[in-house]
Design an enzyme around this catalytic site. Structure first.
Site, PDB file in Angstrom:
ATOM      1  N   PHE A 154     -59.672  -8.400   9.224  1.00 24.46           N
ATOM      2  CA  PHE A 154     -59.655  -7.580   8.010  1.00 24.46           C
ATOM      3  C   PHE A 154     -59.388  -8.494   6.827  1.00 24.46           C
ATOM      4  O   PHE A 154     -58.377  -9.205   6.805  1.00 24.46           O
ATOM      5  CB  PHE A 154     -58.588  -6.484   8.079  1.00 24.46           C
ATOM      6  CG  PHE A 154     -58.655  -5.553   6.902  1.00 24.46           C
ATOM      7  CD1 PHE A 154     -59.593  -4.527   6.859  1.00 24.46           C
ATOM      8  CD2 PHE A 154     -57.816  -5.717   5.815  1.00 24.46           C
ATOM      9  CE1 PHE A 154     -59.685  -3.686   5.750  1.00 24.46           C
ATOM     10  CE2 PHE A 154     -57.902  -4.885   4.704  1.00 24.46           C
ATOM     11  CZ  PHE A 154     -58.832  -3.860   4.673  1.00 24.46           C
ATOM     12  N   ASP A 240     -56.648 -16.817   5.910  1.00 24.56           N
ATOM     13  CA  ASP A 240     -56.226 -15.583   5.244  1.00 24.56           C
ATOM     14  C   ASP A 240     -54.804 -15.280   5.708  1.00 24.56           C
ATOM     15  O   ASP A 240     -54.585 -14.770   6.806  1.00 24.56           O
ATOM     16  CB  ASP A 240     -57.192 -14.448   5.599  1.00 24.56           C
ATOM     17  CG  ASP A 240     -56.795 -13.126   4.925  1.00 24.56           C
ATOM     18  OD1 ASP A 240     -55.634 -13.006   4.489  1.00 24.56           O
ATOM     19  OD2 ASP A 240     -57.642 -12.222   4.860  1.00 24.56           O
ATOM     20  N   LYS A 269     -49.750  -9.456  -0.492  1.00 28.47           N
ATOM     21  CA  LYS A 269     -48.688  -8.631   0.084  1.00 28.47           C
ATOM     22  C   LYS A 269     -47.264  -9.023  -0.302  1.00 28.47           C
ATOM     23  O   LYS A 269     -46.734  -8.551  -1.286  1.00 28.47           O
ATOM     24  CB  LYS A 269     -48.854  -8.581   1.602  1.00 28.47           C
ATOM     25  CG  LYS A 269     -50.110  -7.796   2.032  1.00 28.47           C
ATOM     26  CD  LYS A 269     -50.048  -7.418   3.462  1.00 28.47           C
ATOM     27  CE  LYS A 269     -51.309  -6.704   3.963  1.00 28.47           C
ATOM     28  NZ  LYS A 269     -51.331  -5.276   3.665  1.00 28.47           N
TER      29      LYS A 269
END
Ligand SMILES: Cc1ncc(COP(=O)(O)O)c(C=O)c1O
Length: 409
Positions: A154, A240, A269
């Site tokens: 993702f 990532d 995040k």
């Protein structure tokens, strides 16, 4: 006004229907606790999807945001500010370069600030395409633009990040996807070998642990093999670290467990502990592919978000969050593995998934919420736990006690 189960009756009809019905409406948080509109407390073991790594309303971060709001909220990137560059320096130091020594004061890499994980990845993808020469005008006489990522990954919901995301069902409603994205099975080095055609591939993009895909940990050594392959073919390796970064897996970054050197690292995040901010770091030689005008954003690196990130990183370093995540993660994962209804536990540090014996994860997560514990069904058969990295032993035991009642019956 409230509806059943702490659900707010505030009209939600003005919002687009992007999310499933929301069972609870939260109005306050402190540390690992949340409170809903009715004042019911919850233990938060999801952390806003691995975002609030220092817990809710951390006083140092809250004060930094308040102080910055009173001082200077925003100027655009046509002008200089002081905090963003400072945060970039801290990220550069934490990312390191695997033993490569540069003269004192010279950056190992450079940072572009964005506002989210998807945007950080968009920057990485554009940078890789620019570095590779793009279709038809590369430094090898031909363009290298393709990005290889893994099935189950993702990388975000913007179009290029979505195209890199290895979940075909998420592509389906938005066809045609942008060109130049390939996918291979996580952990399959032969498939990676076949996919990384140096004539067109500019970069490999991987999560050190797939978060949204189910907390899937690749086999040991796979990431190092991918690095080797990229080196042989002069292909960039983009890590990532949007979900795994900043201490969550027990090291500052997930790639550091494998001792490899990244070319590009993306973050978001936890970086602002809830304040939206993303970052794309690139090795200095790679970063220079961008020149003024190539990429930008109005809000990226603005003083308020940067102040939140500076305070977050300062607390993270002072608390040595990687060590805390390792220790707390061991307690949580051992506790989960000992529950009768759990067949296995996977993940690293405080990014964990518990595979359930015979109850759908959706039911268990809903019952946990009812019982005052926030976790999420990351696959149909597994729940994900990503609590604050400052979570206490008592809070871990409390969460385990709630789950024990649910998964064992
Ligand atoms: C690994 C990874 N990359 C990218 C993203 C996208 O981040 P954002 O939702 O901030 O755009 C996510 C979000 O869950 C993620 O887990």
């Amino acid at each position: 006004m409230t509806g059943p189960g702490g659900r707010s009756d505030v009209a939600t009809g003005f919002l687009m229907d992007n999310y499933p019905p929301q069972p609870v409406t939260f109005v306050r948080g402190e540390g690992s606790r949340l409170w809903d509109v009715e004042g019911k407390p919850y233990l938060d073991f999801l952390g806003g999807l691995a975002v609030t790594s220092l817990g809710h309303a951390h006083p140092v971060v809250a004060e930094a945001i308040a102080e910055q709001a009173r001082t200077l909220l925003h100027v655009c990137n046509l002008y200089g500010t002081t905090i963003g560059p400072e945060v970039a320096g801290t990220l550069d130091r934490l990312i390191g370069v695997g033993g490569q020594v540069r003269p004192a004061g010279e950056p190992n890499g450079r940072v572009f600030f964005a506002n989210s994980g998807a945007e950080a990845n968009e920057c990485a993808i554009k940078l890789a395409r620019k570095w590779g020469g793009g279709a038809g005008r590369g430094r090898y006489g031909h363009g290298r633009y393709a990005v290889v990522s893994t099935y189950g990954s993702f990388h975000g919901r913007t179009l290029a990040a979505l195209a890199a995301t290895g979940q075909p069902s998420k592509h389906e409603p938005f066809q045609p996807m942008p060109e130049g994205f390939r996918h291979v099975a996580l952990g399959d080095i032969d498939a990676m070998d076949a996919a990384v055609d140096p004539r067109i591939v500019a970069a490999v993009l991987v999560e050190p642990i797939q978060g949204e895909g189910g907390v899937n940990v690749p086999p040991e050594g796979w990431l190092a093999d991918v690095r080797r392959l990229c080196d042989e073919r002069d292909v960039l390796l983009i890590l990532d670290e949007v979900q795994t970064g900043l201490g969550r897996t027990g090291d500052w970054f997930g790639f550091q467990h494998e001792g490899i050197r990244p070319d590009i690292v993306t973050l978001a995040k936890a970086l602002g502990n809830g304040m939206p901010i993303g970052a794309c770091w690139a090795r200095a030689e790679v970063a220079t592919a961008f020149v003024p005008g190539d990429h930008g954003t109005t809000f990226g690196g603005q003083p308020l978000a940067a102040a939140a990130a500076r305070a977050t990183l300062a607390v993270m370093e002072a608390e040595n969050v990687p060590v805390r995540a390792t220790r707390a993660g061991a307690r949580l994962s051992e506790g989960l593995a000992a529950l009768p209804g759990v067949t296995s536990v996977r993940g690293r540090g405080l990014l964990l998934a518990a595979e359930l014996a015979d109850r759908p994860s959706r039911d268990v997560a809903a019952a946990a919420l009812d019982g005052g514990l926030v976790v999420n069904p990351v696959t149909p058969t597994a729940i994900r736990l990503a609590p604050s990295l400052l979570v206490s032993d008592a809070e871990i035991d409390e969460a385990l006690a709630v789950l024990e009642r649910l998964v064992s019956c």
